[in-house]
Design an enzyme around this catalytic site. Structure first.
Site, PDB file in Angstrom:
ATOM      1  N   GLU A  76     176.309  19.822  34.512  1.00  0.00           N
ATOM      2  CA  GLU A  76     175.651  19.000  33.508  1.00  0.00           C
ATOM      3  C   GLU A  76     175.112  19.865  32.355  1.00  0.00           C
ATOM      4  O   GLU A  76     175.190  19.472  31.211  1.00  0.00           O
ATOM      5  CB  GLU A  76     174.508  18.216  34.166  1.00  0.00           C
ATOM      6  N   ASP A  77     174.574  21.024  32.688  1.00  0.00           N
ATOM      7  CA  ASP A  77     173.815  21.769  31.680  1.00  0.00           C
ATOM      8  C   ASP A  77     174.475  23.030  31.142  1.00  0.00           C
ATOM      9  O   ASP A  77     173.920  23.696  30.284  1.00  0.00           O
ATOM     10  CB  ASP A  77     172.435  22.152  32.256  1.00  0.00           C
TER      11      ASP A  77
END
Ligand code: MN
Length: 713
Positions: A76-77
């Protein structure tokens, strides 16, 4: 921050054979991937996945879960993809990280908590491997522990609300009492700091007055159990958490007067027999508080919880609640499915199926016995067959597997279902028959002019949608048969220069065993009785004259008299009382004739359709019908038969020509193919026969088209 070797040592302490190398690689991989990113607290971002992994080692989870925890925010990051993770750590870890990432993308957008139960089910259903959910819960726990670093109050409150509504009950659902209590208390601190403070102040005051009451009671209980033959019984005592005290105060509408109201004691023994032995001792030594005894050992709770509950007037003349359980039951009560996994681990490795947690959860549930528990059980089993979708506003709609946007529309509201004309799934326009999947966001497009389509019956799966569509179709069908019947009667009456009046028909209702004139119209429309037959019933005198007249197929009939107008059909919905024949695909502008089929209404053919040969022997089935030329909105399907040169681009130029002439190809079938030629059937949506003729003319100008004509019969 937990250091690399510490983390590995922790896992090794309960799982000596663990994959040390993979743990080390995951540690380094995640640290590098997050690089210089920081948390709201200012800490390096990597401290977060590391803490989450730490929480999961407390639950003694396997290396795959710990590795997933370390990697859970990487996709996600950072720039890392699930494929990258698969390459380094294998497909299993890839799947787990992907699962956690997907759960992370689901946020309860709606403030409305009434969707919370569905949302919890969605999360459960989406965590096909329960380890995904455990990582998600640990992730949430650490985020709650560090919530105060987030500057925006609104965001903090939203996260706390979500924790209270979604994650704490979810932890409880899978039996993780300890995790649930901690999540709730952290959320409570954010949502109602004053309430929590008041509870704590009161606790401090009572502690000042009564001293360390729990310790005194624990000592005495331990002494009694030892003296009566249970030397190794463990006794634990504690003050309940602020949130559970607060909720008790709210629920029972009472304040707490003394510490004993809010203490909980546990007796942990070695085996099942000792549980009942301990119970016997306590009941013999202290007066029992009636009505508080519950045996969750013989009847476990749906989430697998087992214990004996009782209450006595115990040491210091305090009324106390006691839970009695074995060590294994204690672990299950605290760690839920996680504990369950530990106990079953060996057996699972033996039979080759490593992770069957969800299955096992359901197995536990199968032992539930009260109606409540049974309900809970069936609900859980059902979510395996359910999909959970979102409205654009974030409300969750639960549907059976295989559901379509139409089912979704009806689940939102009957009105929305009745008027739905289209749907967007995740922002893209899809067909109404598209199958929905977990997590799809569905937007229904409605139009006031729309009504349920008979076609929907083919693919809707929910009872509500089925019932609404069927009811509507039945009602509409009746209306259509009625209209067709009325037209057919009117024609029969006019042929003999009579006006069709309801009054005239009322006299013969009994004879046809119907109650109303409308019912009689339906009978005629369905083809059970001909117009002529009813006319003769109303005016028995014309019977003889009638013999001379038969309904003559339109082609051979002399030009019509003024009172001999055909039955108009365009206003009638195809597929109900009126069907367009698939042999000849009649279009407005074509000369047509209807063939009555008893119970089905009328099928429309073009007058030159070869199929009509089959009906020459039954002239009574023929109906003189005509297009109602005023209708403009309808689209009809015409069928073309073509022979086209088999060369590059010929199909492309064919469809270009049809498109330029505003025809829409709805179906194409190649019936024969040789080296030189294609032979094919093309269905084209057009306005009328003239429109199709124009398209035919345009196709004939093409050099690659050898022949083109309308398909007949
Ligand atoms: Mn996270």
């Amino acid at each position: 921050m937990i250091r690399q070797f510490e983390l590995v040592e922790r896992v090794k302490s309960y799982d000596p054979g663990t994959d040390e190398d993979a743990l080390n690689r995951a540690y380094v991989f995640a640290m590098k991937a997050h690089g210089a990113q920081t948390r709201a607290s200012g800490d390096p971002y990597f401290s977060h996945p590391l803490e989450v992994a730490g929480i999961l080692t407390d639950l003694k989870l396997d290396a795959s879960t710990i590795i997933t925890a370390l990697l859970h925010d990487v996709v996600e990051d950072t720039e890392t993809s699930v494929e990258d993770i698969e390459q380094v750590f294998g497909p299993q870890i890839g799947r787990l990280v992907d699962g956690v990432t997907k759960l992370g993308r689901l946020e309860l957008q709606s403030e409305e908590t009434r969707y919370a139960e569905n949302f919890r089910k969605l999360l459960l259903a989406m965590s096909e491997d329960i380890r995904v959910l455990l990582v998600k819960l640990a992730d949430r726990l650490h985020n709650m522990q560090t919530l105060h670093h987030i500057p925006a109050e609104e965001k903090r409150r939203r996260i706390a609300r979500e924790t209270m509504d979604i994650y704490a009950p979810l932890a409880e659902r899978i039996g993780m009492q300890g995790l649930k209590d901690e999540l709730e208390d952290l959320a409570f601190a954010e949502l109602n700091p004053d309430g929590r403070e008041a509870v704590i102040e009161r606790l401090d005051f009572l502690k000042g007055q009564e001293g360390d009451l729990p310790s005194k009671i624990v000592e005495e209980l331990r002494g009694k159990l030892r003296a009566h033959g249970l030397p190794r019984a463990e006794v634990l005592g504690r003050i309940k958490r602020p949130y559970s005290i607060w909720r008790k105060m709210q629920r029972k509408n009472v304040a707490f007067e003394q510490l004993s109201d809010i203490m909980a004691f546990r007796v942990v023994v070695n085996d099942l027999a000792e549980c009942y032995q301990a119970l016997g001792i306590l009941h013999a030594v202290y007066p029992v508080v009636p009505g508080r005894f519950k045996d969750y050992i013989s009847t476990p709770k749906p989430n697998g919880y087992k214990s004996i509950h009782t209450a006595v007037i115990g040491p210091e003349r305090q009324r106390i609640e006691i839970q009695i359980r074995t060590r294994e039951m204690h672990e299950v009560a605290e760690f839920g499915v996680a504990a369950h996994w530990q106990y079953k681990q060996d057996a699972q490795n033996v039979d080759g199926r490593q992770y069957r947690w969800v299955r096992e959860l359901l197995d536990i549930l199968e032992h539930a016995s009260s109606p409540e528990e049974f309900l809970e059980h069936t609900k859980l089993e059902m979510f395996q067959d359910q999909v959970f979708c979102f409205t654009p506003k974030g409300a969750v709609i639960a549907l059976p597997r295989g559901a379509s946007p139409v089912d979704f529309a009806y689940a939102v509201h009957s009105e929305v279902g009745d008027t739905c004309v289209g749907a967007k799934v995740n922002g893209r326009i899809v067909q109404l028959r598209t199958e929905l999947h977990n997590g799809d966001q569905v937007e229904i497009i409605t139009s006031k002019a729309q009504t349920p389509s008979p076609d929907w019956e083919q693919f809707v799966v929910t009872g509500k949608a089925k019932a609404r569509v069927r009811r509507f179709v039945r009602m509409k069908e009746r209306e259509q048969y009625g209209e067709l019947g009325r037209q057919m009667l009117q024609k029969a009456f006019r042929q003999e220069n009579y006006d069709l009046t309801e009054k005239a028909l009322e006299g013969v209702l009994k004879r046809y065993k119907v109650e109303t004139v409308a019912d009689l119209y339906v009978l005629v429309g369905k083809g059970h009785h001909s117009g002529r037959e009813v006319l003769e019933a109303v005016f028995p005198g014309i019977k003889d004259r009638g013999k001379v007249r038969k309904i003559i197929p339109i082609a051979r009939r002399r030009k019509s008299k003024a009172n001999d107008t055909p039955v108009p059909i365009t206003g009638l919905i195809p597929g109900m009382a009126v069907h367009y024949a698939h042999c000849c695909h009649p279009l407005p502008g074509d000369r047509i004739v209807g063939i009555v089929t008893t119970g089905k209404g009328v099928t429309i053919h073009t007058i030159d359709c070869e199929t009509l040969e089959n009906f020459q022997a039954t002239p009574e089935r023929w109906v003189d019908v005509a297009w109602d030329v005023d209708e403009k909105d309808n689209v009809f399907t015409g069928r073309l038969h073509l022979v086209v040169a088999n060369e590059p681009g010929s199909l492309g130029s064919l469809s270009t020509v049809i498109g330029k002439n505003l025809g829409n190809i709805s179906n194409l079938k190649i019936t024969h193919r040789s080296q030189d030629f294609f032979e094919m059937l093309i269905d084209v949506q057009v306005v009328d026969a003239k429109h199709l003729s124009n398209i035919i003319a345009a196709l004939r100008t093409m050099p690659e088209v050898t022949t083109v004509e309308r398909a007949r019969g």
